[in-house]
Design a protein around this motif. Structure first.
Motif, PDB file in Angstrom:
ATOM      1  N   SER A 190       0.853  -1.006  -0.029  1.00 52.58           N
ATOM      2  CA  SER A 190       0.083  -0.032   0.070  1.00 52.58           C
ATOM      3  C   SER A 190       1.026   1.064   0.028  1.00 52.58           C
ATOM      4  CB  SER A 190      -0.948   0.025   1.040  1.00 52.58           C
ATOM      5  OG  SER A 190      -0.259   0.319   2.369  1.00 52.58           O
ATOM      6  N   ILE A 219      -8.256  -7.438  10.522  1.00 49.68           N
ATOM      7  CA  ILE A 219      -7.826  -6.790   9.104  1.00 49.68           C
ATOM      8  C   ILE A 219      -8.320  -7.652   7.853  1.00 49.68           C
ATOM      9  CG2 ILE A 219      -5.920  -5.869   7.561  1.00 49.68           C
ATOM     10  CD1 ILE A 219      -6.352  -4.468  10.289  1.00 49.68           C
ATOM     11  N   LYS A 243      -8.222  -8.552   3.583  1.00 49.95           N
ATOM     12  CA  LYS A 243      -7.123  -8.306   2.318  1.00 49.95           C
ATOM     13  C   LYS A 243      -8.204  -7.707   1.309  1.00 49.95           C
ATOM     14  CE  LYS A 243      -3.964  -9.974  -0.953  1.00 49.95           C
ATOM     15  NZ  LYS A 243      -3.017 -11.245  -1.406  1.00 49.95           N
ATOM     16  N   SER A 244      -8.117  -6.623   1.006  1.00 46.80           N
ATOM     17  CA  SER A 244      -8.877  -5.793  -0.275  1.00 46.80           C
ATOM     18  C   SER A 244      -8.087  -5.599  -1.339  1.00 46.80           C
ATOM     19  CB  SER A 244      -9.585  -4.534   0.412  1.00 46.80           C
ATOM     20  OG  SER A 244     -10.442  -4.005  -0.667  1.00 46.80           O
ATOM     21  N   LYS A 264      -4.549  -4.528  -1.035  1.00 45.23           N
ATOM     22  CA  LYS A 264      -4.278  -3.726   0.242  1.00 45.23           C
ATOM     23  C   LYS A 264      -4.861  -4.566   1.593  1.00 45.23           C
ATOM     24  CE  LYS A 264      -4.587   0.792  -1.803  1.00 45.23           C
ATOM     25  NZ  LYS A 264      -4.994   2.370  -1.956  1.00 45.23           N
ATOM     26  N   LYS A 311      -7.204  -3.856   4.634  1.00 43.97           N
ATOM     27  CA  LYS A 311      -8.196  -2.986   5.123  1.00 43.97           C
ATOM     28  C   LYS A 311      -8.620  -3.414   6.351  1.00 43.97           C
ATOM     29  CE  LYS A 311     -13.047  -1.704   3.864  1.00 43.97           C
ATOM     30  NZ  LYS A 311     -14.020  -1.800   3.072  1.00 43.97           N
ATOM     31  N   SER A 365     -11.270  -3.846   9.127  1.00 46.25           N
ATOM     32  CA  SER A 365     -12.506  -4.501   8.931  1.00 46.25           C
ATOM     33  C   SER A 365     -13.266  -4.536  10.402  1.00 46.25           C
ATOM     34  CB  SER A 365     -12.544  -5.533   8.141  1.00 46.25           C
ATOM     35  OG  SER A 365     -12.089  -5.383   6.775  1.00 46.25           O
TER      36      SER A 365
END
Length: 368
Positions: free
Chosen positions: A23, A143, A145-146, A149, A151, A153
């Motif tokens: 990122s 967290i 994974k998006s 990146k 993210k 959550s």
């Protein structure tokens, strides 16, 4: 050192490989999982992200170290109800720094309007003073994974509330205590939860993520076990939603006179195990166990055995005997850990069995 396994089913070695994401703020990696019930962790730029505020407390007089262990572990267990380890990655708290947490834990005053604990009323009597209700606060981030990146959550916040507030009338003076009832503890915790949620929602990164807030009852300093969680709330909006009560009880075996366990069979099983081991190996200083129950059902047991052994051959023989007797006498279908320690030389061996295994994995620590 020597290692053994009474059965291969007693160990977990299916560690998942790391994955990497990037990122604007740097490169992220995910640690492996020792098993599917545990979270993988976040590594940023090659380093594990440590908590920004771990270990901060309102008072140094509360010194039961078992509280911290059961507080952190229990908070993660609550998180698993909403943030599955198969879908989420664990990250140590990154959004509340040490100064913020310290201010929140301190008393409210003109110089510290953010204090969650009540202002002092100048009284020093156990029943007349305003006690410190909130002893510590823990943040855990979850967290997902998006794309390329990582993210945020979900966030879990633990409020560790005192059942006993220890204090001194003068610096280095005698220690006194104010007892806090369960009803008052939970009432104060729920009131603080509303304020904590409101403050978190003001942070841009936390404006829309689900936030769990859990209330933990700290054990007293003289307790042989840690405290327990009493309730939690899953919050998707700006107000605290319905609280979910938790029926958790921590028990120490052997039981004291007039004490009862949620299940007498477990107490009898431990007594039989203890008797067999002490009859076979006389050079023991003691055998105790800590057990946790949820809704009256045994969840697991940590057994501590203190020895006076000195030779590695004795430790090896004793460890194998423990594995056999534990399999024979201790409750099945729950996770059990057994730690063997010397009064002078520290940990000598360790035995463990998962809830699904039949036999114990063993490890003996050698002198090299």
């Amino acid at each position: 050192m020597s290692c053994g396994n009474s059965s291969q089913t007693g160990s977990n070695s299916n560690s998942k490989s790391n994955s990497t994401s990037s990122s604007k703020s740097g490169s992220y990696q995910v640690t492996g999982q020792t098993n599917s019930s545990q979270y993988a962790g976040v590594i940023k730029n090659g380093k594990y992200l440590t908590s920004k505020a771990r270990g901060i407390t309102a008072s140094e007089d509360s010194d039961n170290l078992m509280n911290l262990k059961s507080f952190e572990g229990g908070l993660q267990d609550i998180s698993k109800n909403e943030f599955s380890p198969s879908k989420y990655v664990f990250q140590e708290g990154q959004y509340l720094n040490s100064n913020t947490v310290q201010n929140w834990l301190d008393r409210k005053s003109k110089s510290n309007p953010d204090g969650l604990n009540p202002a002092s009323n100048k009284s020093t009597t156990p029943t007349g003073r305003n006690p410190i209700y909130l002893q510590s606060l823990e943040e855990q981030d979850y967290i997902q994974k998006s794309g390329n990146k990582m993210k945020l959550s979900g966030v879990t916040i633990g409020l560790a509330m005192n059942s006993v507030d220890y204090y001194r009338k003068t610096t280095y003076g005698s220690q006194y205590q104010t007892n806090i009832s369960d009803a008052t503890l939970e009432k104060e915790g729920k009131a603080m939860a509303k304020e904590v949620l409101a403050r978190l929602r003001k942070k841009k990164a936390l404006k829309d993520v689900p936030i769990i807030i859990a209330i933990y009852k700290q054990a007293s300093n003289d307790s042989l076990i840690g405290g327990k969680f009493v309730s939690y709330s899953v919050n998707n909006g700006d107000s605290v939603d319905k609280w979910k009560a938790l029926d958790i009880e921590n028990v120490v075996f052997p039981l004291k006179t007039n004490e009862t366990a949620p299940n007498s069979n477990d107490s009898n099983a431990f007594s039989n195990f203890k008797t067999e081991v002490e009859n076979f190996f006389p050079n023991l200083s003691g055998i105790t166990a800590q057990a946790q129950y949820k809704n009256g059902s045994l969840q697991g047991m940590n057994v501590a055995v203190t020895t006076q052994f000195y030779s590695e051959t004795e430790i090896n023989s004793f460890t194998q005997f423990l594995a056999d007797q534990a399999e024979k006498y201790l409750p099945s279908g729950v996770k059990i850990d057994i730690t063997v320690s010397s009064t002078t030389d520290g940990v000598q061996s360790f035995l463990s069995r998962s809830s699904t295994a039949k036999s114990f994995s063993t490890h003996v620590f050698g002198s090299y």
